[in-house]
Design a protein around this motif. Structure first.
Motif, PDB file in Angstrom:
ATOM      1  N   VAL A  50       0.878  -1.174   0.000  1.00 20.41           N
ATOM      2  CA  VAL A  50       0.000   0.000   0.000  1.00 20.41           C
ATOM      3  C   VAL A  50       0.908   1.214   0.000  1.00 20.41           C
ATOM      4  CG1 VAL A  50      -1.939   1.160   1.087  1.00 20.41           C
ATOM      5  CG2 VAL A  50      -1.689  -1.332   1.319  1.00 20.41           C
ATOM      6  N   LEU A  51       1.088   1.824  -1.164  1.00 22.02           N
ATOM      7  CA  LEU A  51       1.998   2.960  -1.316  1.00 22.02           C
ATOM      8  C   LEU A  51       1.240   4.228  -0.945  1.00 22.02           C
ATOM      9  CD1 LEU A  51       3.517   0.695  -2.743  1.00 22.02           C
ATOM     10  CD2 LEU A  51       4.227   2.337  -4.470  1.00 22.02           C
ATOM     11  N   ARG A  67      -7.195   6.351   6.049  1.00 25.58           N
ATOM     12  CA  ARG A  67      -7.689   5.537   4.940  1.00 25.58           C
ATOM     13  C   ARG A  67      -6.849   4.286   4.720  1.00 25.58           C
ATOM     14  NH1 ARG A  67     -11.106   8.223   5.942  1.00 25.58           N
ATOM     15  NH2 ARG A  67     -12.364   9.634   4.653  1.00 25.58           N
ATOM     16  N   VAL A  68      -5.578   4.335   5.063  1.00 24.97           N
ATOM     17  CA  VAL A  68      -4.752   3.147   4.872  1.00 24.97           C
ATOM     18  C   VAL A  68      -5.260   1.998   5.737  1.00 24.97           C
ATOM     19  CG1 VAL A  68      -3.007   3.661   6.643  1.00 24.97           C
ATOM     20  CG2 VAL A  68      -2.355   2.382   4.590  1.00 24.97           C
ATOM     21  N   VAL A  69      -5.877   2.319   6.855  1.00 26.93           N
ATOM     22  CA  VAL A  69      -6.464   1.284   7.705  1.00 26.93           C
ATOM     23  C   VAL A  69      -7.610   0.597   6.976  1.00 26.93           C
ATOM     24  CG1 VAL A  69      -7.660   0.842   9.891  1.00 26.93           C
ATOM     25  CG2 VAL A  69      -5.786   2.512   9.791  1.00 26.93           C
ATOM     26  N   ASP A  70      -8.405   1.391   6.242  1.00 27.01           N
ATOM     27  CA  ASP A  70      -9.517   0.820   5.477  1.00 27.01           C
ATOM     28  C   ASP A  70      -8.997  -0.070   4.352  1.00 27.01           C
ATOM     29  OD1 ASP A  70     -11.545   2.281   6.939  1.00 27.01           O
ATOM     30  OD2 ASP A  70     -10.869   4.062   5.868  1.00 27.01           O
ATOM     31  N   VAL A  71      -7.944   0.390   3.675  1.00 26.52           N
ATOM     32  CA  VAL A  71      -7.361  -0.411   2.593  1.00 26.52           C
ATOM     33  C   VAL A  71      -6.863  -1.745   3.140  1.00 26.52           C
ATOM     34  CG1 VAL A  71      -5.538  -0.548   0.850  1.00 26.52           C
ATOM     35  CG2 VAL A  71      -6.681   1.639   1.278  1.00 26.52           C
ATOM     36  N   LYS A  72      -6.128  -1.693   4.234  1.00 27.30           N
ATOM     37  CA  LYS A  72      -5.560  -2.911   4.809  1.00 27.30           C
ATOM     38  C   LYS A  72      -6.669  -3.866   5.277  1.00 27.30           C
ATOM     39  CE  LYS A  72      -1.777  -2.400   7.331  1.00 27.30           C
ATOM     40  NZ  LYS A  72      -0.829  -1.855   8.342  1.00 27.30           N
ATOM     41  N   GLY A  74      -9.592  -4.204   3.850  1.00 28.51           N
ATOM     42  CA  GLY A  74     -10.094  -4.858   2.645  1.00 28.51           C
ATOM     43  C   GLY A  74      -9.170  -5.956   2.154  1.00 28.51           C
ATOM     44  N   VAL A  75      -7.849  -5.687   2.192  1.00 33.75           N
ATOM     45  CA  VAL A  75      -6.873  -6.697   1.769  1.00 33.75           C
ATOM     46  C   VAL A  75      -6.989  -7.937   2.644  1.00 33.75           C
ATOM     47  CG1 VAL A  75      -4.404  -7.237   1.625  1.00 33.75           C
ATOM     48  CG2 VAL A  75      -5.251  -5.032   0.778  1.00 33.75           C
ATOM     49  N   GLN A  76      -7.045  -7.731   3.941  1.00 32.01           N
ATOM     50  CA  GLN A  76      -7.031  -8.851   4.864  1.00 32.01           C
ATOM     51  C   GLN A  76      -8.333  -9.652   4.817  1.00 32.01           C
ATOM     52  OE1 GLN A  76      -5.933  -6.433   8.154  1.00 32.01           O
ATOM     53  NE2 GLN A  76      -3.744  -6.536   7.696  1.00 32.01           N
ATOM     54  N   LEU A  77      -9.476  -8.964   4.594  1.00 31.46           N
ATOM     55  CA  LEU A  77     -10.747  -9.671   4.471  1.00 31.46           C
ATOM     56  C   LEU A  77     -10.788 -10.547   3.237  1.00 31.46           C
ATOM     57  CD1 LEU A  77     -13.265  -6.896   5.606  1.00 31.46           C
ATOM     58  CD2 LEU A  77     -12.751  -9.035   6.795  1.00 31.46           C
ATOM     59  N   HIS A 234     -16.011   7.243   0.858  1.00 28.06           N
ATOM     60  CA  HIS A 234     -14.585   7.154   0.540  1.00 28.06           C
ATOM     61  C   HIS A 234     -13.925   6.057   1.372  1.00 28.06           C
ATOM     62  CE1 HIS A 234     -10.376   8.430   0.005  1.00 28.06           C
ATOM     63  NE2 HIS A 234     -10.800   8.984  -1.116  1.00 28.06           N
ATOM     64  N   GLN A 235     -14.359   5.885   2.599  1.00 26.80           N
ATOM     65  CA  GLN A 235     -13.840   4.791   3.426  1.00 26.80           C
ATOM     66  C   GLN A 235     -14.210   3.440   2.824  1.00 26.80           C
ATOM     67  OE1 GLN A 235     -15.666   6.872   7.049  1.00 26.80           O
ATOM     68  NE2 GLN A 235     -14.089   5.580   7.959  1.00 26.80           N
ATOM     69  N   ARG A 236     -15.463   3.321   2.382  1.00 34.83           N
ATOM     70  CA  ARG A 236     -15.901   2.052   1.802  1.00 34.83           C
ATOM     71  C   ARG A 236     -15.156   1.766   0.501  1.00 34.83           C
ATOM     72  NH1 ARG A 236     -20.718   4.375   3.662  1.00 34.83           N
ATOM     73  NH2 ARG A 236     -21.354   5.063   1.577  1.00 34.83           N
ATOM     74  N   MET A 237     -14.958   2.793  -0.314  1.00 34.19           N
ATOM     75  CA  MET A 237     -14.217   2.610  -1.550  1.00 34.19           C
ATOM     76  C   MET A 237     -12.782   2.184  -1.276  1.00 34.19           C
ATOM     77  SD  MET A 237     -11.737   4.308  -3.562  1.00 34.19           S
ATOM     78  CE  MET A 237     -11.845   6.051  -3.144  1.00 34.19           C
ATOM     79  N   SER A 238     -12.179   2.737  -0.239  1.00 33.11           N
ATOM     80  CA  SER A 238     -10.811   2.375   0.119  1.00 33.11           C
ATOM     81  C   SER A 238     -10.708   0.896   0.484  1.00 33.11           C
ATOM     82  CB  SER A 238     -10.318   3.246   1.283  1.00 33.11           C
ATOM     83  OG  SER A 238     -10.327   4.616   0.930  1.00 33.11           O
ATOM     84  N   ALA A 239     -11.658   0.426   1.277  1.00 30.32           N
ATOM     85  CA  ALA A 239     -11.673  -0.996   1.628  1.00 30.32           C
ATOM     86  C   ALA A 239     -11.918  -1.858   0.396  1.00 30.32           C
ATOM     87  CB  ALA A 239     -12.739  -1.265   2.689  1.00 30.32           C
ATOM     88  N   ASP A 240     -12.770  -1.386  -0.498  1.00 27.03           N
ATOM     89  CA  ASP A 240     -13.036  -2.138  -1.731  1.00 27.03           C
ATOM     90  C   ASP A 240     -11.787  -2.238  -2.603  1.00 27.03           C
ATOM     91  OD1 ASP A 240     -15.645  -2.564  -1.000  1.00 27.03           O
ATOM     92  OD2 ASP A 240     -16.473  -0.929  -2.216  1.00 27.03           O
ATOM     93  N   CYS A 241     -10.965  -1.192  -2.602  1.00 30.98           N
ATOM     94  CA  CYS A 241      -9.686  -1.261  -3.335  1.00 30.98           C
ATOM     95  C   CYS A 241      -8.827  -2.386  -2.775  1.00 30.98           C
ATOM     96  CB  CYS A 241      -8.935   0.067  -3.235  1.00 30.98           C
ATOM     97  SG  CYS A 241      -9.592   1.393  -4.260  1.00 30.98           S
ATOM     98  N   GLY A 242      -8.796  -2.497  -1.436  1.00 26.87           N
ATOM     99  CA  GLY A 242      -8.027  -3.566  -0.811  1.00 26.87           C
ATOM    100  C   GLY A 242      -8.549  -4.936  -1.189  1.00 26.87           C
TER     101      GLY A 242
END
Length: 580
Positions: A50-51, A67-72, A74-77, A234-242
């Motif tokens: 996650v850059l 937001r990086v928390v949301d991305v991570k 999504g990745v982990q889920l 935006h939080q939900r989109m960030s998790a979806d990216c993950g």
């Protein structure tokens, strides 16, 4: 499109670091355990970098620490392991002399970070002007699965019941303050009300333009580019990216399948229809060339002639800001209006063609997102000029300037440096008329140095006080995407390397003919040649470090200002690193 076969765990790129039963891999596994991970955490599952371009001096990305928390998550889920990697922030507001000096540094850092680490895929967190192209250029060159997470615009500004647009209204109120029409209290109120939250400029400036281009290229989730930074969406989109990047790794969906000639053409059409920043020209050409797609100024001008401007968003539009654009349906709705002009078969990070991503998109406010039959401006937002002042091209934003200057002829008023120009425009005794053509040179990629945003030259105070708010201005600099006015920019070749702008003199007559796409100095060719023979190159800007490297390898504006040795046609990278 190549046939993709779903990867197995042993085919993961990261497996080369962690799977072998040898001493080096023992060391890699040991260090991961030192970080608190068990082998089940990192073996046999995609490792996602996650850059994150967060910085305490980058206001556009102030929310990225969260937001990086949301991305991570999504990745982990989705069964991956997310590792955050801080990247050069390249903020627009504080970096001097210009953030453009460091776009290529971010691109190089991105490429090398990806290539040298055990990453199977990457989420790119950017948004502030140069972070989008820098991250995307580097990730294209690295070639691993990638998805772009745009920062999103800030909330619209407000002062004394008036809606404020970042950048655009700053220029407007500054002119009025210079004219004596804005008090200290009003100036302070505007200062506090024009930027109310985390996020990028909420006009269709360079940040919003480049986030829109990233989506039109197929590099974001559908609708991601328009979501306000502080909206819960935006939080939900960030998790979806993950979540999505993990699937992209298993599918082996890489950027070479997405950033194709069709995708680049789609992005250029969408940019024109949004009222894009003039900076889009430089960045889109650079992105395209990283993907080995040939895109020229003439291609962009041709698309601009036939693509109406339909996003009624400042500064090219008159009434609305990016928050309104989002509520009106966002970029998906705008692309739906353009659907017949776009290549719907272009693949996107969803793994589906662009046309499928637009199903159900709808315009909710037809004054914000206009129909093709009721555009804000009949042509696109940019035009490319040629002539004896700019044989390799120059750029103007017709919809954002007074139409009276679309055809104009007047005497040049030439400045060789920004300080010289600034002192002159603040001199109320300056001998200048509205017909004069202000010229700033030595402000291009090498001359600036770094191609600063000086091209929206201030209107001289002598004219401001007489009620004038626009005049023809020419420069080899860029200007902010939030800027407006009759500004000709990106003159190429730049004056610092001996381009024709270096030969122009105060008093020479300059002619702009926008319909004919011409920009010329009305000077006899023999006289131009005499001046060229007498011209001497200026002293180098840098003698060491990054600036020295930049000045020797950066291309001109018409070629994207990338480094010669980073473009796709220069040669291929060595490939995957050996694991010694």
């Amino acid at each position: 499109m190549r046939q993709r076969i779903r990867k197995t765990p042993d085919q993961l790129r990261s497996a080369r670091w962690f799977a072998p039963d040898d001493l080096r891999s023992f060391g890699h596994r040991s260090r991961m355990m030192q970080l608190g991970f068990s082998e089940d955490d990192f073996r046999g599952r995609p490792i996602i970098g996650v850059l994150n371009t967060w910085s305490e001096l980058n206001t556009c990305h102030a929310h990225f620490r969260d937001r990086v928390v949301d991305v991570k998550r999504g990745v982990q889920l989705s069964g991956g392991l997310a590792v955050e990697m801080p990247s050069l922030s390249v903020d627009e507001s504080f970096t001097k002399p210009t953030s453009m000096l460091y776009r290529n540094m971010l691109a190089m850092e991105t490429e090398e970070m990806i290539r040298s680490h055990p990453l199977d895929g990457v989420v790119l967190m950017g948004g502030c002007d140069k972070t989008t192209p820098g991250l995307v250029m580097g990730a294209i060159s690295a070639g691993v699965p990638m998805i772009y997470l745009p920062a999103g615009p800030m909330l619209r500004g407000n002062y004394a019941g008036k809606v404020l647009g970042s950048g655009s209204d700053a220029w407007k109120y500054w002119d009025e303050r210079r004219a004596g029409n804005v008090s200290d209290a009003e100036w302070l109120g505007v200062q506090g009300g024009i930027a109310r939250s985390a996020g990028t400029c909420m006009t269709m400036g360079t940040a919003a333009t480049m986030m829109s281009i990233a989506e039109a290229l197929g590099l974001t989730l559908p609708g991601a580019s328009s979501i306000p930074a502080v909206d819960s969406g935006h939080q939900r989109m960030s998790a979806d990216c993950g979540r999505r990047i993990v699937d992209m790794v298993w599918e082996d969906l890489t950027p070479d399948e997405i950033v194709t000639p069709a995708a680049v053409r789609n992005a250029a059409i969408v940019a024109m229809a949004t009222g894009c920043s003039t900076n889009a020209v430089v960045h889109l050409i650079a992105i395209a060339r990283r993907a080995d797609v040939d895109l020229t100024l003439d291609d962009l001008d041709a698309l601009g002639r036939v693509t109406p401007l339909i996003a009624n968003v400042r500064p090219s539009g008159k009434d609305y800001l990016m928050e309104d654009f989002y509520y009106a349906g966002g970029l998906r709705a705008l692309m739906k209006e353009l659907e017949d002009r776009l290549d719907g078969s272009a693949l996107t990070v969803t793994g589906r063609p662009m046309a499928e991503n637009l199903v159900g998109a709808e315009v909710y406010n037809p004054d914000v997102i206009r129909s093709l039959s009721n555009p804000v401006y009949s042509e696109g937002s940019l035009a490319v000029l040629r002539g004896n002042l700019c044989p390799d091209g120059a750029v103007i934003k017709p919809a954002a300037c007074d139409p009276a200057f679309h055809v104009h002829e007047g005497p040049a008023l030439v400045f060789d440096s920004y300080p010289e120009m600034k002192a002159a425009v603040d001199d109320e005794t300056l001998d200048v008329t509205p017909d004069h053509v202000m010229v700033l040179r030595n402000a291009g990629p090498q001359g600036g140095p770094g191609f600063p945003e000086w091209g929206m030259l201030p209107i001289p105070k002598a004219l401001i006080k007489k009620g004038h708010r626009d005049m023809l201005r020419i420069s080899d600099a860029r200007m902010s995407g939030t800027s407006y006015g009759a500004c000709v920019l990106h003159v190429a070749p730049e004056s610092y390397v001996g381009g024709p702008l270096a030969l122009l003199r105060t008093g020479d007559i300059v002619r702009l003919d926008l319909p004919a796409r011409r920009l010329d100095m009305l000077v006899d060719e023999a006289e131009i040649e005499r001046r060229r023979a007498a011209w001497t190159p200026p002293e180098p800007r840098f003698e060491r470090g990054w600036g020295w490297m930049f000045s020797r390898h950066v291309t001109q504006a018409d070629q994207g200002c990338d480094f010669t040795f980073l473009q796709a046609d220069f040669g291929r990278a060595a490939g995957e690193p050996d694991i010694y």
